[in-house]
Write a protein that holds these residues in place. Structure first.
Motif, short mmCIF file in Angstrom:
data_model
loop_
_atom_site.label_atom_id
_atom_site.label_comp_id
_atom_site.label_asym_id
_atom_site.label_seq_id
_atom_site.Cartn_x
_atom_site.Cartn_y
_atom_site.Cartn_z
N VAL A 7 0.60 -1.44 0.16
CA VAL A 7 -0.34 0.03 -0.03
C VAL A 7 0.67 1.05 0.39
CG1 VAL A 7 -1.98 1.11 1.50
CG2 VAL A 7 -1.70 -1.30 1.98
N ARG A 8 0.92 2.02 -0.90
CA ARG A 8 1.24 3.49 -1.01
C ARG A 8 0.61 4.18 -0.76
NH1 ARG A 8 1.60 0.48 -5.55
NH2 ARG A 8 3.91 -0.65 -5.03
N TYR A 9 1.01 5.32 0.26
CA TYR A 9 -0.20 6.77 0.12
C TYR A 9 0.77 7.98 -0.22
CZ TYR A 9 3.38 6.72 4.19
OH TYR A 9 4.74 6.72 5.04
N ALA A 10 -0.41 8.48 -0.38
CA ALA A 10 -0.15 9.77 -1.02
C ALA A 10 -0.23 11.15 -0.46
CB ALA A 10 -1.35 10.24 -2.24
N GLU A 11 -0.64 11.89 -0.51
CA GLU A 11 -0.39 13.34 -0.30
C GLU A 11 -0.03 13.33 1.89
OE1 GLU A 11 -3.22 17.47 0.14
OE2 GLU A 11 -4.30 15.51 -1.45
N ILE A 12 -0.39 12.09 2.29
CA ILE A 12 0.66 12.73 3.26
C ILE A 12 1.81 13.40 3.77
CG2 ILE A 12 -1.28 11.69 5.50
CD1 ILE A 12 -0.84 8.96 4.86
N HIS A 13 2.43 12.35 2.61
CA HIS A 13 3.82 12.44 3.13
C HIS A 13 4.12 14.26 2.61
CE1 HIS A 13 6.36 9.86 1.73
NE2 HIS A 13 5.39 9.09 0.05
N LEU A 14 3.26 14.99 2.74
CA LEU A 14 3.72 16.94 2.54
C LEU A 14 2.94 17.47 2.98
CD1 LEU A 14 1.15 17.61 -1.39
CD2 LEU A 14 3.32 16.71 -0.94
N LYS A 15 2.48 17.20 4.35
CA LYS A 15 2.43 17.53 5.56
C LYS A 15 3.37 17.46 6.92
CE LYS A 15 -1.88 18.04 4.06
NZ LYS A 15 -2.53 19.02 3.48
N GLY A 16 3.99 17.55 6.02
CA GLY A 16 5.63 18.36 7.04
C GLY A 16 5.37 17.86 8.79
N SER A 66 -8.62 -0.24 -1.01
CA SER A 66 -8.43 0.56 -2.76
C SER A 66 -9.82 2.02 -2.18
CB SER A 66 -8.38 0.58 -3.92
OG SER A 66 -10.38 -0.07 -4.10
N ARG A 67 -10.21 1.72 -1.40
CA ARG A 67 -11.20 2.84 -0.90
C ARG A 67 -10.64 2.73 0.25
NH1 ARG A 67 -17.11 -0.14 -2.34
NH2 ARG A 67 -16.30 -0.76 -4.52
N VAL A 71 -5.33 6.47 -0.07
CA VAL A 71 -4.31 5.22 -0.39
C VAL A 71 -3.99 6.15 -1.76
CG1 VAL A 71 -4.41 3.25 -1.75
CG2 VAL A 71 -4.92 3.62 1.19
N TYR A 72 -2.88 5.62 -2.94
CA TYR A 72 -2.15 6.04 -3.59
C TYR A 72 -1.91 5.08 -4.34
CZ TYR A 72 1.00 8.30 -7.28
OH TYR A 72 0.97 8.72 -8.90
N GLY A 164 -4.97 3.53 -5.57
CA GLY A 164 -6.50 3.80 -5.18
C GLY A 164 -7.32 5.47 -4.92
N ALA A 165 -7.93 5.75 -4.39
CA ALA A 165 -9.17 6.76 -3.72
C ALA A 165 -8.30 7.78 -3.22
CB ALA A 165 -9.70 6.39 -2.87
N GLY A 166 -6.68 8.20 -3.50
CA GLY A 166 -6.50 9.73 -3.39
C GLY A 166 -6.58 10.17 -2.45
N GLY A 167 -6.55 11.59 -1.87
CA GLY A 167 -7.38 12.29 -0.65
C GLY A 167 -6.59 12.45 0.56
N MET A 168 -6.73 12.60 1.76
CA MET A 168 -6.09 12.28 2.65
C MET A 168 -7.32 11.50 3.84
SD MET A 168 -5.63 17.15 2.97
CE MET A 168 -6.68 16.77 4.34
#
Ligand code: ATP
Ligand code: MG
Length: 383
Positions: A7-16, A66-67, A71-72, A164-168
């Motif tokens: 499972v790879r994650y997405a936007e959470i990377h950006l949150k410093g 995936s829901r 999840v990227y 994945g579903a993207g988002g936060m």
């Protein structure tokens, strides 16, 4: 050889600085999505691995994951010892049976005796020599076999990436209360806000016995589908039957819907406050029906202090329908059961009612005690 889901994650990377918090929430959400399925979840260098599950449930695990918002992408794969023989056995299961392919290796273990290129060449060569129907294409392969040589003596071998579903992660933006009808729009609105990290609680108004059990079942079904994304645990229902009867008896007919909506918002705000929700969410879209003109939106928004989020405000019906189909709520939404708004529907609803007219008609009702009475009808339905 052990089956795994990566499972790879997405936007959470950006949150410093908040990253730790986001990741904790994300793993809690993954665990909630997989509740009831035996598994182990481990975080490893910017990804998660789902391990130790029953192979027969792999598809279900992948679908549930995936829901989960945040999840990227995810992939099915194999966890093996890092020797070439074991890697090759796994690669055989991932490789296609014909057509073009490419092996891509990533090596976290820098002490591994072969370089990434050498691993790819070795495994690719063995695959080719075993299957004459395969060809290597390093530029535009139809299929890829990925190999990750990890630092702990194991390797991951996997193929396709599923989006994945993207988002936060749900919950990272706080809690809101979605007013959910049995229609097409509100479940989509709930989905969109959950995608932005809102934990979505659900509230439905019914007019039993004017609306029936089927109408309620429909909302429960919609709530369950939505909860696969929003991880919502319950639906609250409130009866507005007496309110509708009073409005019908005492007020100008063209304002029936306008006045009912003001009651819905007042009740929703009270429940939101009680459960710690910081906003209301609706499926309203500008100009879609008489009650969704600027005047209509103003008249209902006017009776509450909480912000009202309307994620569909600028969407055409066609766009909303496309989303409803994608998330899987459309078929249920179009089942023919009556919503409480359609009971006592005036023949010509007011399109641009003035606030003074609304207030004058509303003054014929005992607003406060009607709201209190409705709050006494709250039912909580676990999903
Ligand atoms: P929907 O498709 O979501 O039912 P709609 O186009 O039918 O929307 P309305 O019936 O005017 O529009 O409702 C607008 C919004 O008000 C809905 O999206 C929903 O958020 C809320 N709402 C309407 N009816 C109910 C209800 N019975 N219970 C809870 N919320 C409702
Ligand atoms: Mg509706």
């Amino acid at each position: 050889m052990e089956s795994v889901v990566i499972v790879r994650y997405a936007e959470i990377h950006l949150k410093g600085k908040n990253r730790g918090y986001f990741e904790r929430l994300f793993s809690v959400n993954l665990e909630r999505a997989l509740r009831g399925i035996r598994h182990e979840l481990h975080r490893t260098s910017g990804r998660y691995l789902v391990e130790k599950f029953d192979e027969a449930r792999a598809d279900e695990i992948e679908r549930k994951i995936s829901r989960v918002f945040g999840v990227y992408s995810c992939s099915r794969g194999w966890l093996v010892p890092n020797d070439l023989g074991s890697i090759y056995e796994a690669a055989k299961r991932i490789a296609p049976s014909f057509g073009t392919f490419k092996v891509e290796t990533h090596r976290a273990d820098k002490k591994y005796p072969l370089t990434s290129m050498e691993v790819s060449a070795e495994i690719g060569g063995r695959l080719l020599s075993e299957n004459r129907q395969l060809r290597v294409d390093v530029h535009e392969p139809e299929n890829r076999v990925y190999i990750d040589v990890r630092e702990n003596g194991t390797a991951l071998v996997f193929g396709s990436f599923y989006e994945g579903a993207g988002g936060m992660p749900v919950g990272s933006s706080g809690t809101g209360l979605l007013m959910i009808s049995g229609g097409i729009d509100s479940p989509v609105a709930g989905y969109m806000m959950a995608k932005r990290g809102l934990h979505v609680e659900l509230l439905h108004f019914h007019s039993y016995p004017y609306t029936n059990e089927g109408a309620k079942e429909k909302v429960v079904t919609l709530s369950k589908i939505l909860s696969e994304y929003s991880l919502t645990a319950r639906l609250r229902t409130v009866s507005v039957t007496h309110i509708q009867e009073e409005i019908h008896k005492k007020c100008a007919e063209e304002l029936n819907v306008t006045l009912l909506r003001r009651f819905m918002f007042r009740i929703a705000e009270k429940i939101a406050t009680e459960i710690g929700a910081k906003c209301l969410v609706t499926g309203e879209s500008l100009g879609q029906v008489a009650s969704q003109t600027l005047e209509g939106l103003t008249s209902s928004g006017d009776v509450v202090r909480l912000p009202v989020l309307r994620p569909l405000i600028g969407f055409d019906k066609e766009e909303i329908i496309a989303r409803a189909k994608k998330i899987g709520t459309f078929e249920t939404s179009v089942l023919p059961f009556e919503d409480c708004c359609t009971v006592f529907l005036p023949e010509h609803p007011a399109i641009k009612p003035s606030l003074s007219f609304i207030e004058e008609e509303e003054s014929k009702l005992d607003v406060e005690s009607l709201v209190e009475e409705a709050l006494g009808t709250v039912e909580v339905i676990p999903l």
